[in-house]
Design a protein around this motif. Structure first.
Motif, mmCIF file in Angstrom:
data_model
loop_
_atom_site.group_PDB
_atom_site.id
_atom_site.type_symbol
_atom_site.label_atom_id
_atom_site.label_comp_id
_atom_site.label_asym_id
_atom_site.label_seq_id
_atom_site.Cartn_x
_atom_site.Cartn_y
_atom_site.Cartn_z
ATOM 1 N N LYS A 1 19.822 -47.964 59.394
ATOM 2 C CA LYS A 1 19.738 -48.213 57.949
ATOM 3 C C LYS A 1 18.348 -47.928 57.394
ATOM 4 C CE LYS A 1 20.671 -51.776 54.488
ATOM 5 N NZ LYS A 1 21.131 -53.177 54.259
ATOM 6 N N GLU A 2 17.308 -48.440 58.061
ATOM 7 C CA GLU A 2 15.944 -48.269 57.560
ATOM 8 C C GLU A 2 15.552 -46.791 57.566
ATOM 9 O OE1 GLU A 2 13.462 -50.701 59.950
ATOM 10 O OE2 GLU A 2 14.312 -52.585 59.221
ATOM 11 N N LEU A 3 15.912 -46.081 58.623
ATOM 12 C CA LEU A 3 15.577 -44.663 58.727
ATOM 13 C C LEU A 3 16.307 -43.851 57.669
ATOM 14 C CD1 LEU A 3 14.315 -42.212 60.154
ATOM 15 C CD2 LEU A 3 16.248 -42.264 61.756
ATOM 16 N N MET A 4 17.619 -44.084 57.509
ATOM 17 C CA MET A 4 18.410 -43.328 56.543
ATOM 18 C C MET A 4 17.911 -43.557 55.122
ATOM 19 S SD MET A 4 20.559 -41.680 58.417
ATOM 20 C CE MET A 4 21.820 -41.105 57.309
ATOM 21 N N MET A 5 17.569 -44.800 54.801
ATOM 22 C CA MET A 5 17.084 -45.103 53.446
ATOM 23 C C MET A 5 15.752 -44.399 53.178
ATOM 24 S SD MET A 5 18.020 -49.168 53.040
ATOM 25 C CE MET A 5 17.156 -49.270 51.474
ATOM 26 N N ALA A 6 14.892 -44.356 54.196
ATOM 27 C CA ALA A 6 13.591 -43.706 54.035
ATOM 28 C C ALA A 6 13.752 -42.197 53.846
ATOM 29 C CB ALA A 6 12.703 -44.002 55.244
ATOM 30 N N LEU A 7 14.639 -41.585 54.626
ATOM 31 C CA LEU A 7 14.856 -40.143 54.513
ATOM 32 C C LEU A 7 15.464 -39.786 53.157
ATOM 33 C CD1 LEU A 7 16.236 -39.367 58.092
ATOM 34 C CD2 LEU A 7 14.033 -38.637 57.172
ATOM 35 N N LEU A 8 16.452 -40.551 52.738
ATOM 36 C CA LEU A 8 17.138 -40.245 51.476
ATOM 37 C C LEU A 8 16.280 -40.583 50.257
ATOM 38 C CD1 LEU A 8 20.744 -41.429 52.405
ATOM 39 C CD2 LEU A 8 19.907 -39.087 52.197
ATOM 40 N N ALA A 9 15.235 -41.393 50.474
ATOM 41 C CA ALA A 9 14.324 -41.693 49.366
ATOM 42 C C ALA A 9 13.419 -40.510 49.058
ATOM 43 C CB ALA A 9 13.470 -42.924 49.705
ATOM 44 N N ASP A 10 13.303 -39.569 50.014
ATOM 45 C CA ASP A 10 12.533 -38.348 49.785
ATOM 46 C C ASP A 10 13.432 -37.352 49.048
ATOM 47 O OD1 ASP A 10 9.945 -36.674 51.032
ATOM 48 O OD2 ASP A 10 11.720 -35.449 50.646
ATOM 49 N N GLU A 11 13.074 -37.022 47.817
ATOM 50 C CA GLU A 11 13.933 -36.201 46.974
ATOM 51 C C GLU A 11 14.210 -34.838 47.573
ATOM 52 O OE1 GLU A 11 16.423 -35.606 43.797
ATOM 53 O OE2 GLU A 11 15.403 -37.433 44.457
ATOM 54 N N ARG B 1 16.641 -35.210 50.450
ATOM 55 C CA ARG B 1 17.943 -35.604 49.891
ATOM 56 C C ARG B 1 18.682 -34.409 49.300
ATOM 57 N NH1 ARG B 1 19.041 -38.419 44.837
ATOM 58 N NH2 ARG B 1 21.037 -39.472 44.979
ATOM 59 N N LYS B 2 17.977 -33.575 48.555
ATOM 60 C CA LYS B 2 18.608 -32.395 47.953
ATOM 61 C C LYS B 2 19.038 -31.394 49.010
ATOM 62 C CE LYS B 2 16.454 -32.388 43.361
ATOM 63 N NZ LYS B 2 15.548 -31.645 42.445
ATOM 64 N N THR B 3 18.255 -31.291 50.085
ATOM 65 C CA THR B 3 18.516 -30.285 51.114
ATOM 66 C C THR B 3 19.634 -30.692 52.059
ATOM 67 O OG1 THR B 3 16.152 -29.717 51.024
ATOM 68 C CG2 THR B 3 17.415 -28.870 52.908
ATOM 69 N N TYR B 4 19.752 -31.985 52.336
ATOM 70 C CA TYR B 4 20.660 -32.421 53.394
ATOM 71 C C TYR B 4 21.751 -33.385 52.940
ATOM 72 C CZ TYR B 4 17.650 -30.093 56.698
ATOM 73 O OH TYR B 4 16.949 -29.123 57.383
ATOM 74 N N THR B 5 22.060 -33.433 51.669
ATOM 75 C CA THR B 5 23.199 -34.228 51.227
ATOM 76 C C THR B 5 24.163 -33.347 50.440
ATOM 77 O OG1 THR B 5 22.141 -34.934 49.153
ATOM 78 C CG2 THR B 5 21.832 -36.342 51.095
ATOM 79 N N GLU B 6 25.392 -33.788 50.434
ATOM 80 C CA GLU B 6 26.431 -33.055 49.704
ATOM 81 C C GLU B 6 27.424 -34.061 49.137
ATOM 82 O OE1 GLU B 6 29.979 -29.794 50.661
ATOM 83 O OE2 GLU B 6 28.383 -30.171 52.122
ATOM 84 N N LYS B 7 27.854 -33.830 47.906
ATOM 85 C CA LYS B 7 28.821 -34.740 47.288
ATOM 86 C C LYS B 7 30.234 -34.335 47.658
ATOM 87 C CE LYS B 7 27.222 -37.497 43.485
ATOM 88 N NZ LYS B 7 27.578 -37.947 42.136
ATOM 89 N N ILE B 8 30.973 -35.289 48.237
ATOM 90 C CA ILE B 8 32.369 -35.063 48.598
ATOM 91 C C ILE B 8 33.168 -36.233 48.035
ATOM 92 C CG2 ILE B 8 34.017 -34.825 50.496
ATOM 93 C CD1 ILE B 8 31.747 -33.727 52.205
ATOM 94 N N ALA B 9 34.111 -35.929 47.146
ATOM 95 C CA ALA B 9 34.927 -36.970 46.488
ATOM 96 C C ALA B 9 34.040 -38.030 45.857
ATOM 97 C CB ALA B 9 35.901 -37.591 47.486
ATOM 98 N N ASP B 10 32.991 -37.552 45.161
ATOM 99 C CA ASP B 10 32.049 -38.433 44.454
ATOM 100 C C ASP B 10 31.245 -39.344 45.379
ATOM 101 O OD1 ASP B 10 32.634 -37.455 41.920
ATOM 102 O OD2 ASP B 10 34.349 -38.810 41.702
ATOM 103 N N VAL B 11 31.246 -39.013 46.660
ATOM 104 C CA VAL B 11 30.448 -39.774 47.627
ATOM 105 C C VAL B 11 29.380 -38.855 48.195
ATOM 106 C CG1 VAL B 11 30.448 -41.023 49.823
ATOM 107 C CG2 VAL B 11 32.375 -41.279 48.228
#
Length: 312
Positions: A43-53, A56-66
């Motif tokens: 949890k702590e690692l994922m939150m820290a990584l996703l807090a970096d914009e 987050r833009k490079t490694y996330t994708e929206k699927i069914a609004d998630v």
């Protein structure tokens, strides 16, 4: 490769906030530690990584609004070895064993692997447990294939037959206070998971006295995988113990020579090598004269070990 370099710069910046958890003091990436925590969706690692914009833009994708974090692609980035090269060379003023061009004590990818590492073993060890079920045939539940079974196994359990002992004697307990001292009789893995939400990060001292795996105690499992079974048994319990341990807490594991060396490496993997505090030798026998040998000429054991770790 400029984009990859930018991503890695961002990753390094995020990981530096965790101290020496994912980077050594010399800035080397602890690739296996990072990968293992990503696999577990720490949890702590994922939150820290996703807090970096940028990450987050490079490694996330929206699927069914998630929003979904693309872990596999992120891990692939860690394989760009040239960007993670350390400063050590073969010309270092040091002699020692090396693997892949690194000294073993400086390597960041040395981990303890064993059969059934990715499983959970309930392992009821009391006489009552053995009377209820045939634990010798207890299955190893794979963390991915048997996730539903494991989730059910580790869900908080209702504590029954609770008694309160005080100056007035013994009475049925109807509630538990945070200041109460608890003695819980039952499978330790299930008990620890039943307490995890209430006591997460609050326990100052944990003392474990596990089976020594000598072949003469109650740890009766298939001899072919006995050592690996013991490590699987310990891994699940040490992981939940770390979850419960306070930041300034200590955990003590009492063992002997049968498993203490591998237990130390397993603890390095779970708590981090930097969390190691000490190993206490406990005298268990005095050696003198003929008492120094058994009939089979092996030297008598004269000490146990208590391995001590903190929580970084």
């Amino acid at each position: 490769m400029a984009v990859e370099a930018k991503i890695i710069d961002h990753i390094r910046t995020v990981l530096e906030a965790f101290g020496t958890t994912y980077l050594t003091e010399n800035g080397e990436l602890k690739k296996n530690k990072l990968t293992n925590d990503l696999d577990k969706y720490n949890k702590e690692l994922m939150m820290a990584l996703l807090a970096d914009e940028f990450i987050r833009k490079t490694y996330t994708e929206k699927i069914a609004d998630v929003e979904v974090f693309k872990v596999n692609q992120f891990v692939e980035m860690l394989e760009y070895k040239s960007y993670w090269e350390d400063s050590y060379t073969k010309y270092s003023n040091k002699i020692g064993l090396t693997a892949g061009g690194k000294f073993i004590d400086e390597a960041t990818d040395v981990v303890l692997d064993f059969p059934y590492k990715d499983t959970v073993l309930k392992a009821g060890m009391t006489k009552e447990d053995l009377d209820k079920t045939d634990d010798a045939d207890e299955p190893f539940l794979n963390e991915i294939l048997a996730k539903a079974e494991i989730d059910e196994l580790l869900e908080p359990k209702v504590l029954v037959n609770a008694k309160r002992y005080d100056v007035n004697g013994v009475a049925d307990a109807t509630s538990i206070n945070d200041t109460d001292n608890l003695i819980i009789k039952g499978n330790n893995l299930l008990a620890l998971h039943s307490l995890k939400e209430r006591y997460a990060g609050k326990v100052k001292l944990i003392y474990l006295d596990p089976p020594y795996n000598t072949g003469s105690d109650s740890f009766e499992y298939n001899d072919r995988f006995n050592h690996a079974t013991w490590l699987s048994f310990m891994k699940s319990r040490l992981e939940i113990a770390r979850y419960l341990l306070a930041d300034d807490g200590l955990i003590f594991i009492h063992l002997d020579y049968n498993e203490d060396a591998y237990a130390k490496i397993l603890l390095d993997n779970i708590f981090s090598r930097e969390s190691y505090v000490s190993t206490i030798s406990v005298k268990s026998n005095s050696l003198s004269g003929n008492k120094t040998q058994h009939k089979n000429r092996t030297i008598l054991k004269n000490k146990d070990s208590i391995i001590v770790f903190g929580r970084l």
